[in-house]
Design a protein around this motif. Sequence first.
Motif, short mmCIF file in Angstrom:
data_model
loop_
_atom_site.label_atom_id
_atom_site.label_comp_id
_atom_site.label_asym_id
_atom_site.label_seq_id
_atom_site.Cartn_x
_atom_site.Cartn_y
_atom_site.Cartn_z
N PRO A 79 31.13 -1.54 21.57
CA PRO A 79 31.50 -0.85 20.33
C PRO A 79 31.75 -1.88 19.23
O PRO A 79 32.31 -2.95 19.48
N CYS A 80 31.32 -1.55 18.01
CA CYS A 80 31.46 -2.49 16.89
C CYS A 80 32.13 -1.81 15.70
O CYS A 80 31.89 -0.63 15.42
N LEU A 81 32.96 -2.57 15.01
CA LEU A 81 33.61 -2.11 13.79
C LEU A 81 33.36 -3.14 12.69
O LEU A 81 33.34 -4.35 12.95
N ILE A 82 33.19 -2.65 11.46
CA ILE A 82 33.03 -3.53 10.31
C ILE A 82 34.32 -3.51 9.51
O ILE A 82 34.87 -2.44 9.24
N VAL A 83 34.81 -4.71 9.15
CA VAL A 83 36.03 -4.82 8.36
C VAL A 83 35.69 -5.43 7.00
O VAL A 83 35.15 -6.54 6.93
N ALA A 84 35.99 -4.69 5.93
CA ALA A 84 35.81 -5.18 4.57
C ALA A 84 37.14 -5.78 4.12
O ALA A 84 38.04 -5.07 3.65
N ARG A 130 42.83 1.20 15.64
CA ARG A 130 41.43 1.65 15.63
C ARG A 130 40.58 0.80 16.59
O ARG A 130 39.65 1.31 17.21
N VAL A 131 40.91 -0.47 16.70
CA VAL A 131 40.21 -1.34 17.66
C VAL A 131 40.48 -0.86 19.09
O VAL A 131 39.56 -0.74 19.91
N VAL A 132 41.74 -0.56 19.38
CA VAL A 132 42.10 -0.07 20.72
C VAL A 132 41.40 1.26 21.01
O VAL A 132 40.89 1.49 22.11
N LYS A 133 41.38 2.14 20.01
CA LYS A 133 40.72 3.44 20.19
C LYS A 133 39.24 3.26 20.51
O LYS A 133 38.68 3.95 21.36
N ALA A 134 38.58 2.31 19.81
CA ALA A 134 37.16 2.03 20.10
C ALA A 134 36.99 1.50 21.52
O ALA A 134 36.03 1.85 22.21
N ALA A 135 37.93 0.68 21.98
CA ALA A 135 37.86 0.14 23.35
C ALA A 135 38.06 1.24 24.38
O ALA A 135 37.47 1.22 25.47
N GLU A 136 38.90 2.23 24.05
CA GLU A 136 39.18 3.33 24.98
C GLU A 136 37.99 4.28 25.12
O GLU A 136 37.93 5.05 26.08
N HIS A 137 37.07 4.22 24.17
CA HIS A 137 35.87 5.06 24.23
C HIS A 137 34.64 4.15 24.21
O HIS A 137 33.97 4.02 23.17
N PRO A 138 34.35 3.48 25.33
CA PRO A 138 33.34 2.41 25.36
C PRO A 138 31.92 2.88 25.12
O PRO A 138 31.03 2.06 24.93
N HIS A 139 31.69 4.20 25.11
CA HIS A 139 30.33 4.72 24.89
C HIS A 139 30.06 5.03 23.42
O HIS A 139 28.93 5.36 23.05
N LEU A 140 31.11 4.96 22.58
CA LEU A 140 30.95 5.29 21.16
C LEU A 140 30.92 4.02 20.31
O LEU A 140 31.24 2.93 20.79
N SER A 141 30.56 4.17 19.07
CA SER A 141 30.55 3.06 18.08
C SER A 141 29.67 1.90 18.50
O SER A 141 29.93 0.76 18.10
N ILE A 142 28.64 2.19 19.29
CA ILE A 142 27.72 1.12 19.70
C ILE A 142 26.56 1.07 18.70
O ILE A 142 25.84 2.06 18.54
N PRO A 143 26.37 -0.05 18.00
CA PRO A 143 25.32 -0.11 16.98
C PRO A 143 23.93 -0.12 17.60
O PRO A 143 23.74 -0.60 18.72
N GLU A 144 22.98 0.41 16.86
CA GLU A 144 21.60 0.49 17.33
C GLU A 144 20.70 -0.18 16.29
O GLU A 144 20.70 0.18 15.12
N THR A 145 19.94 -1.19 16.74
CA THR A 145 19.01 -1.87 15.84
C THR A 145 17.70 -1.07 15.78
O THR A 145 17.46 -0.19 16.62
#
Length: 646
Positions: A538-543, A586-601
């Motif tokens: 899972p990946c997150l972008i921080v501005a 939000r980082v922990v939440k993304a880790a708890e749902h390892p199938h979501l927020s996965i970027p696709e090229t």
Amino acid sequence: MAARASASSGAAGNTVRIVVAGDAKTGKSSLIVTAAAESFPTNVPPVMPPTRLPEDLYPDRVPVTIVDTSSSPENRGRLVEDLKRADAVVLTYACDRPETLDRLSTYWLPELRRLEVKVPVIVVGCMLDKRGDQQPVSLEQVMSPIMQQFREIETCIECSAVNHIQIPEVFFYAQKAVLHPTAPLFDQEQQVLKPRCVRALKRIFILCDHDRDGALSDGELNDFQVKCFNAPLQPSEIVGVKRVVQEKLMEGVDDRGLTLTGFLFLHALFIEKGRLETTWTVLRKFGYNNEIRLRDDQLPPPIKRYPDQSVELTNEAVEFLKKIFYTYDVDCDGALRPAELEDLFSTAPENPWNEAPYVEAAEKNALGGLSLDGFLSLWALMTLLDPIRSVETLLYIGYGDDPLSAIRVTRRRRLDRKKQQTERTVYQCFVFGPKESGKSALLNSFIGRPFPEEYAPTTGDRYAVNIIDQTGGQKKTLVLREIPEEGVKEFLSRKDALAACDVAVFVHDSSLEPSWQKATEMLVDVASQGEATGNEVPCLIVAAKDDLDPFLTEIQDSTRVSQDMGIEAPIPLSTKLGDFSNIFHRVVKAAEHPHLSIPETSAGRTRKQYHRLIKNSLVVVSVGAAVTVVGLAAYRVYAARKSSSS
């Protein structure tokens, strides 16, 4: 405490390998032959083959192999090889040739250092019978300056092979220096026990102080003696031991028995009198090796796991650590100050958190104290990065259960993705981003450090760890690992680089377009690596730096990229203003749902479409085949009926 039994071997039953070196014609081969044959030989070969001394020659009953060497230039390679394999080195000089003695300090001892041969050295003056009475200088006068300069010299001795004077003693001292070395135990210059020896003996004392009253009673002292030396102490011997201590050190004995101070004094006394085997016997009975660390057989075996599995502390270990925390929080202020933490680790070889990456990884209060959360966080980090050392340290501070009960290996991350959930309690987040994007500021804010006014580049991997309180009272440990920009390419060149990652965060300076472009490149590289290796994360972008004016198309560009790659829109934050947009939750939440927020090229999307097309084609073929089979069966039924009616 008496030493009536011989010490157990530090060589674990292996042969002690003693290499004899020195200038030509200084008596090396004669020394070896006389020691083995117990008589002076008439013919001595130029170089002896490896020679084994009888096992029962010395009390430790550990076999000794003596290796002779040639000092001729053509045999230089063999000499170096033998020296590097030595357990101890015997350096010889001729008592009647002072120039060979000078060569020890001008050539041989510096050469051993240059070759990094870090073993005990025994200096032996051979041919004592050839030295005339006109040379009355004592050995101590001659050798004292050399021994001051070269601390690796364990013993100096003179001998005569012809008259059989002190020949067995040469190799006895060499074997003893290997099995019972002085250097790890005693500082000869200061005449005190070395810190690591004190720490180990303190741990042993505490383990033997069963009633935890700070002293070894007569019964506890006797149990200690039986454990270490297989023989009980008579009441008169116990009285004698305590009298010896009390005469020299009043505080060494009190009305409860032998104190820690007295226990340490006794060992210093044994060592000063050359009875190192006594202290080594004690250390080895309690599982220590020559480096005064617990031997491998006292620790769990190497942990077998896949790269996408991690190691965490069990509930049993965490509960033990909570008790330890409150035990050493002497002033009950809810934090372990540096002195209290040093006391906690005083039975370990060293404080493991005085070095990178732990020393600056957790939140500390104004006095440098660690809260319970900070304390448990550092344990979680050490278990994640170096689980065997974590267990080893637990044992040093008193964990008494099976070492394996302290840790558990988590389920594979790829299986978590399939099940769309994880059972982990410790998550590791890799923080990527270009220089000056705000990565370090993000880590600093996570562990309560103020925003730095001046930029300080991060040169290597850096960690920050803390506990996140989740809804419902759950606690998760989050580890942030900063990956410097210049190290990203090399980092991603490793096949399993992302296997240990639960979430990847990409930080960019929202006021600078080049910063966004570099962060985007890193995001694509990480996503591509994950797709290629099956280690999608899972990946997150921080501005970051939201307090500054964004570049013109920042919102539009970043929104488009996040939509194209199928991940959450960039999270704006300002560490300077303390506006974090709930980023760590939000980082922990993304880790708890390892199938979501996965970027696709785009390449990954094309690959998926191709596989989907192939799969659909197979389904069509399968349906067609089924229709054919059904049709054939129907025809057979029709044919059978027609045949029967006719």
